[in-house]
Design an enzyme around this catalytic site. Structure first.
Site, short mmCIF file in Angstrom:
data_model
loop_
_atom_site.label_atom_id
_atom_site.label_comp_id
_atom_site.label_asym_id
_atom_site.label_seq_id
_atom_site.Cartn_x
_atom_site.Cartn_y
_atom_site.Cartn_z
N GLY A 36 47.66 -38.12 -35.86
CA GLY A 36 46.61 -37.10 -35.77
C GLY A 36 47.04 -35.80 -35.12
N GLY A 92 51.83 -38.10 -39.16
CA GLY A 92 52.13 -37.88 -40.57
C GLY A 92 52.21 -36.39 -40.84
CB CYS A 106 36.36 -27.53 -66.01
SG CYS A 106 37.58 -27.24 -67.29
C1 LIG Z 1 46.07 -41.00 -41.30
C2 LIG Z 1 46.63 -41.90 -40.26
C3 LIG Z 1 47.75 -41.51 -39.52
C4 LIG Z 1 48.40 -40.16 -39.67
O1 LIG Z 1 47.53 -39.12 -39.43
P1 LIG Z 1 48.10 -37.61 -39.35
O2 LIG Z 1 46.89 -36.79 -39.08
O3 LIG Z 1 48.73 -37.31 -40.64
O4 LIG Z 1 49.08 -37.58 -38.22
C5 LIG Z 1 48.27 -42.41 -38.62
N1 LIG Z 1 47.72 -43.63 -38.43
C6 LIG Z 1 46.64 -44.04 -39.13
C7 LIG Z 1 46.09 -45.38 -38.89
C8 LIG Z 1 46.06 -43.19 -40.06
O5 LIG Z 1 44.98 -43.59 -40.73
#
Ligand SMILES: *Cc1c(COP(=O)(O)O)cnc(C)c1O
Length: 443
Positions: free
Chosen positions: A253, A297, A370
């Site tokens: 996150g 991520g 569209c």
């Molecule tokens: C989506 C998610 C992440 C990664 O989130 P980012 O915002 O891309 O860092 C990590 N762990 C879980 C369980 C997630 O659902």
């Protein structure tokens, strides 16, 4: 308009002599010519350096693992880059696992998520030796136990706890309960019950607890309440069942800058603050500090990616107050970036193929689908002499764009090209209409 804010664009981005955008030492006009548009360009050195920065900063903060959250964007090349830089990979489906397997990432470096993993996915993970499976429901305890017993192994698991904290950018909301599909409630006794059941199953071994509180988080405040609640839970489990929680996975996150005005905490500072928060909570509740793990991520691949589009049509539209908004249509749209339509996301866009001294005009950059909601950038200032054939570049599209891409309007999904040291190579080829027609088996 021609300036490239260094916190928004990839680290290797600069302007060449004609004002053209250079990524990883490669002229984007050459990329467009060779690989076509729309095109995802990923700066390899940028991905690698962010992966390294996370590994180092979070190791200093007490983490034994940083798992790259594959859903942000996964390909064999990216899996190899992040693994070579010392990260594990968090996969959330059999398909993501298959990519990690093809990349040669060993099972011990993998962790599997998912709120409804199929038996086939669980078996695939157990057989490959995925190091950690995160338990998300009571049904899954039995499924993973059965798959592990069949394979003759003891599977390491974590239990995903929902702690009633939802964090987003600067705000977070803390409630007693969590009204969502993931995990088991930390407050209602469900996690304790899951731990009790896991302890009775010889084919499972509990290594820890998991909590993920949100996405695009700019500071450590949201982690404070979450960490305190998970640590309190760990203490209750120890008191009631004598089971020590050795590992605490606090999810991902960590936020990135999409706009010049976005100012997320830097990696080192965020890691340090989260480490301190957990240490303090452990001291408060009198438990031994567990090993930590994280799953970023977006923060690994997001800033390293840029989307290139070619301008197709330009349409000035008069608004109520005599103001003009210019609709600039590009050759992609919501099929390669759904985030604007889905979340109202904002992006930075620039003229990438040349320099212009023309007065800026207020534009809405839209796709070719569209749908009137098919917007790439809602409000953008672009040069008044913008013309069909110009290339536009959108920053920070490395995460959740290609991975969420669709074939809406039967558009083939764009290629992904990696740039490094002045060279470019395709890491995911462009889809073709033939690929899509191949799925249509009617005769
Ligand atoms: C989506 C998610 C992440 C990664 O989130 P980012 O915002 O891309 O860092 C990590 N762990 C879980 C369980 C997630 O659902």
């Amino acid at each position: 308009m021609r300036e490239l804010a260094s916190h928004v664009w990839p680290r290797g981005a600069e302007r060449g002599g004609a004002g053209e955008l250079m990524l990883g030492g490669v002229d984007v006009r050459d990329l467009a010519q060779e690989f076509g548009t729309p095109l995802f360009v990923l700066d390899e050195a940028d991905v690698r350096s962010r992966a390294r920065a996370f590994r180092d900063a979070y190791a200093d903060a007490g983490a034994s693992w940083v798992f790259y959250a594959a859903k942000a964007f996964l390909s064999v090349a990216v899996a190899r880059w992040v693994h070579e830089e010392g990260l594990g990979i968090d996969v959330a489906s059999g398909g993501e696992l298959a990519v990690a397997m093809r990349a040669g990432v060993p099972g011990e470096a993998l962790l599997m998520h998912g709120n409804n993993k199929s038996m086939a996915e669980v078996q695939m993970a157990v057989e490959y030796g995925v190091g950690r499976i995160v338990i998300d429901s009571f049904e899954e305890i039995a499924r993973v136990a059965e798959a592990a017993a069949q394979a003759g192994v003891v599977q390491q698991v974590l239990v995903r706890a929902t702690v009633g904290v939802e964090a987003h950018t600067h705000e977070y909301i803390a409630t007693a309960h969590e009204d969502q599909k993931f995990g088991l409630s930390a407050s209602g006794g469900a996690v304790e019950e899951a731990v009790r059941r896991i302890a009775k199953l010889p084919s499972l071994t509990l290594v820890g607890l998991h909590s993920h509180i949100g996405s695009q988080i700019f500071d450590a405040a949201g982690f404070e309440v979450a960490a305190a609640r998970v640590v309190a839970l760990a203490q209750r489990i120890y008191d009631e069942q004598g089971i020590e929680i050795e590992e605490l996975n606090l999810g991902g996150g960590m936020g990135i800058a999409y706009l010049d005005s976005d100012d997320p905490l830097d990696v080192q500072e965020m890691a340090g603050q989260i480490g301190d928060i957990v240490a303090k909570a452990c001291a408060e509740y009198g438990i031994t500090a567990p090993r930590l793990a994280f799953e970023p991520g977006r923060a690994i691949v997001g800033p390293a990616g840029v989307t290139l589009y070619e301008v197709g049509t330009i349409k000035p539209v008069e608004l109520d107050h005599g103001q003009v908004r210019t609709y600039v249509s590009v050759d992609g749209g919501m099929s390669d970036n759904i985030r604007t339509a889905l979340y109202g996301a904002d992006y930075t866009i620039t003229l990438a193929s040349r320099v212009s001294e023309a007065e800026p005009m207020l534009c809405r950059v839209v796709g070719k689908h569209c749908e009137s909601g098919d917007v790439v950038v809602r409000d953008a200032w672009l040069p008044g002499d913008l013309a069909p054939g110009d290339l536009l570049a959108v920053a920070a599209t490395g995460a959740y764009c290609r991975s969420m891409a669709s074939n809406y309007n039967y558009l083939p999904r764009p290629a992904v090209v990696a740039v490094a040291d002045g060279g470019a190579r395709e890491i995911v080829r462009r889809e073709t209409v033939e690929d899509l027609l191949g799925l249509d088996v009617a005769t």
